[in-house]
Design a protein around this motif. Structure first.
Motif, short mmCIF file in Angstrom:
data_model
loop_
_atom_site.label_atom_id
_atom_site.label_comp_id
_atom_site.label_asym_id
_atom_site.label_seq_id
_atom_site.Cartn_x
_atom_site.Cartn_y
_atom_site.Cartn_z
N GLN A 133 13.28 -15.29 -8.11
CA GLN A 133 12.54 -16.53 -8.32
C GLN A 133 11.12 -16.26 -8.83
O GLN A 133 10.41 -17.18 -9.21
N THR A 134 10.71 -15.01 -8.81
CA THR A 134 9.33 -14.68 -9.21
C THR A 134 9.26 -13.98 -10.56
O THR A 134 8.19 -13.93 -11.15
N ILE A 135 10.38 -13.45 -11.02
CA ILE A 135 10.38 -12.76 -12.30
C ILE A 135 10.03 -13.75 -13.41
O ILE A 135 10.48 -14.89 -13.41
N ASP A 136 9.24 -13.31 -14.36
CA ASP A 136 8.76 -14.10 -15.50
C ASP A 136 7.76 -15.19 -15.09
O ASP A 136 7.44 -16.06 -15.88
N PHE B 23 0.58 -16.83 -7.21
CA PHE B 23 0.82 -16.44 -5.83
C PHE B 23 -0.43 -15.95 -5.11
O PHE B 23 -0.45 -15.85 -3.89
N VAL B 24 -1.48 -15.63 -5.84
CA VAL B 24 -2.69 -15.05 -5.25
C VAL B 24 -3.52 -16.14 -4.57
O VAL B 24 -3.68 -17.25 -5.09
N HIS B 25 -4.08 -15.81 -3.42
CA HIS B 25 -4.98 -16.71 -2.69
C HIS B 25 -6.17 -17.05 -3.59
O HIS B 25 -6.71 -16.17 -4.26
N PRO B 26 -6.61 -18.31 -3.61
CA PRO B 26 -7.70 -18.71 -4.50
C PRO B 26 -8.98 -17.87 -4.34
O PRO B 26 -9.68 -17.61 -5.32
N ASP B 27 -9.27 -17.42 -3.12
CA ASP B 27 -10.48 -16.62 -2.90
C ASP B 27 -10.37 -15.23 -3.52
O ASP B 27 -11.39 -14.57 -3.76
N ASP B 28 -9.15 -14.75 -3.78
CA ASP B 28 -8.95 -13.42 -4.36
C ASP B 28 -8.67 -13.46 -5.87
O ASP B 28 -8.47 -12.42 -6.50
N LEU B 29 -8.63 -14.65 -6.44
CA LEU B 29 -8.29 -14.79 -7.85
C LEU B 29 -9.30 -14.08 -8.76
O LEU B 29 -8.91 -13.46 -9.75
N ALA B 30 -10.59 -14.12 -8.41
CA ALA B 30 -11.61 -13.45 -9.23
C ALA B 30 -11.35 -11.94 -9.27
O ALA B 30 -11.49 -11.30 -10.32
N GLY B 31 -10.96 -11.35 -8.13
CA GLY B 31 -10.64 -9.92 -8.09
C GLY B 31 -9.44 -9.59 -8.96
O GLY B 31 -9.43 -8.57 -9.66
N LEU B 32 -8.45 -10.45 -8.95
CA LEU B 32 -7.26 -10.25 -9.79
C LEU B 32 -7.64 -10.32 -11.27
O LEU B 32 -7.22 -9.48 -12.06
N LEU B 33 -8.44 -11.30 -11.63
CA LEU B 33 -8.84 -11.44 -13.03
C LEU B 33 -9.65 -10.23 -13.49
O LEU B 33 -9.51 -9.78 -14.64
N GLU B 34 -10.48 -9.64 -12.62
CA GLU B 34 -11.24 -8.44 -12.96
C GLU B 34 -10.31 -7.26 -13.21
O GLU B 34 -10.47 -6.50 -14.16
N VAL B 35 -9.31 -7.11 -12.35
CA VAL B 35 -8.33 -6.03 -12.53
C VAL B 35 -7.58 -6.21 -13.84
O VAL B 35 -7.36 -5.25 -14.59
N MET B 36 -7.19 -7.43 -14.15
CA MET B 36 -6.46 -7.69 -15.39
C MET B 36 -7.34 -7.40 -16.60
O MET B 36 -6.87 -6.91 -17.62
N ASP C 190 -9.31 0.34 -21.40
CA ASP C 190 -8.83 1.74 -21.39
C ASP C 190 -8.05 2.11 -20.14
O ASP C 190 -7.36 3.11 -20.13
N VAL C 191 -8.17 1.33 -19.08
CA VAL C 191 -7.50 1.65 -17.81
C VAL C 191 -6.01 1.38 -17.95
O VAL C 191 -5.60 0.35 -18.48
N ARG C 192 -5.17 2.32 -17.50
CA ARG C 192 -3.71 2.19 -17.67
C ARG C 192 -3.01 1.73 -16.39
O ARG C 192 -1.93 1.18 -16.43
N GLU C 193 -3.63 1.99 -15.23
CA GLU C 193 -2.97 1.68 -13.97
C GLU C 193 -4.03 1.37 -12.93
O GLU C 193 -5.05 2.04 -12.86
N VAL C 194 -3.78 0.33 -12.12
CA VAL C 194 -4.73 -0.07 -11.09
C VAL C 194 -3.95 -0.47 -9.85
O VAL C 194 -2.92 -1.12 -9.94
N SER C 195 -4.46 -0.06 -8.71
CA SER C 195 -3.91 -0.53 -7.44
C SER C 195 -4.93 -1.49 -6.85
O SER C 195 -6.13 -1.21 -6.85
N VAL C 196 -4.45 -2.60 -6.36
CA VAL C 196 -5.35 -3.60 -5.80
C VAL C 196 -4.65 -4.29 -4.63
O VAL C 196 -3.44 -4.48 -4.65
N GLU C 197 -5.43 -4.61 -3.62
CA GLU C 197 -4.90 -5.37 -2.48
C GLU C 197 -5.42 -6.78 -2.58
O GLU C 197 -6.62 -7.01 -2.73
N LEU C 198 -4.50 -7.75 -2.51
CA LEU C 198 -4.84 -9.16 -2.62
C LEU C 198 -4.09 -9.94 -1.56
O LEU C 198 -2.99 -9.57 -1.15
N ARG C 199 -4.67 -11.05 -1.15
CA ARG C 199 -3.95 -11.95 -0.26
C ARG C 199 -3.09 -12.86 -1.12
O ARG C 199 -3.47 -13.23 -2.23
N VAL C 200 -1.92 -13.18 -0.62
CA VAL C 200 -1.00 -14.04 -1.36
C VAL C 200 -0.62 -15.24 -0.51
O VAL C 200 -0.76 -15.22 0.72
#
Length: 176
Positions: free
Chosen positions: A134-137, A143-156, A162-172
């Motif tokens: 149900q989550t593919i595509d 799914f990310v908690h609104p307070d963590d959305l800025a962190g997700l956008l920074e990682v993206m 130039d960065v190829r891989e990132v690990s990040v912890e987010l609330r969902v």
């Protein structure tokens, strides 16, 4: 007549077999020419120097055509075997990482730079109440908690550079 006969040798025996076969053909050609038989004798009867010249031309052409082809085919076989070995290793690594992701109690996902989900570990059903299919595509942002959305956008944004891989912890958010 010798060139078509060399083709199966080139294709099956490789460079070493081709070299041995060419040496064998050369010995036979020299013996037949000196004995007064073969195509060199027919093409230049009564002219020993012309026969020798034709024989040398034949041998040079046979070497120039057969050896590079045999060498290229051997190199191709070597590259293919290396590629197959790398594919096997990659398959083993992928299976290893997939089993780690499936056994983890954390949600592990793989997404594109745009956030589109490509893989989501099965624990998503327990944690979010959603089946993985149900989550593919769908997009990670959903799914990310609104307070963590800025962190997700920074990682993206980092992944878009130039960065190829990132690990990040987010609330969902759970589906409820």
């Amino acid at each position: 007549l010798a060139s078509p006969l060399l083709l199966p040798v080139i294709l099956t025996a490789g460079l070493m077999g081709t070299t041995i076969t060419l040496a064998f053909v050369s010995v036979i050609a020299v013996i037949l020419t000196l004995a007064g038989h073969g195509p060199m004798w027919i093409l230049a009867p009564g002219h020993p120097a012309a026969r020798i010249f034709l024989l040398q031309g034949f041998l040079v052409i046979a070497l120039i055509t057969a050896v590079p082809v045999a060498f290229a085919l051997d190199a191709r076989k070597l590259l293919i075997s290396k590629l197959d070995a790398q594919k096997r290793k990659l398959g083993q690594s992928e299976a290893h990482y997939r089993s780690l992701a499936e056994l983890s109690s954390d949600i592990i996902l793989i997404s594109g730079v745009d956030g589109e989900i490509v893989y989501l570990s099965p624990v998503v059903e327990r944690v979010l109440g959603l089946k993985p299919d149900q989550t593919i595509d769908r997009n990670v942002r959903e799914f990310v908690h609104p307070d963590d959305l800025a962190g997700l956008l920074e990682v993206m944004r980092q992944l878009g550079g130039d960065v190829r891989e990132v690990s990040v912890e987010l609330r969902v958010r759970h589906k409820d």
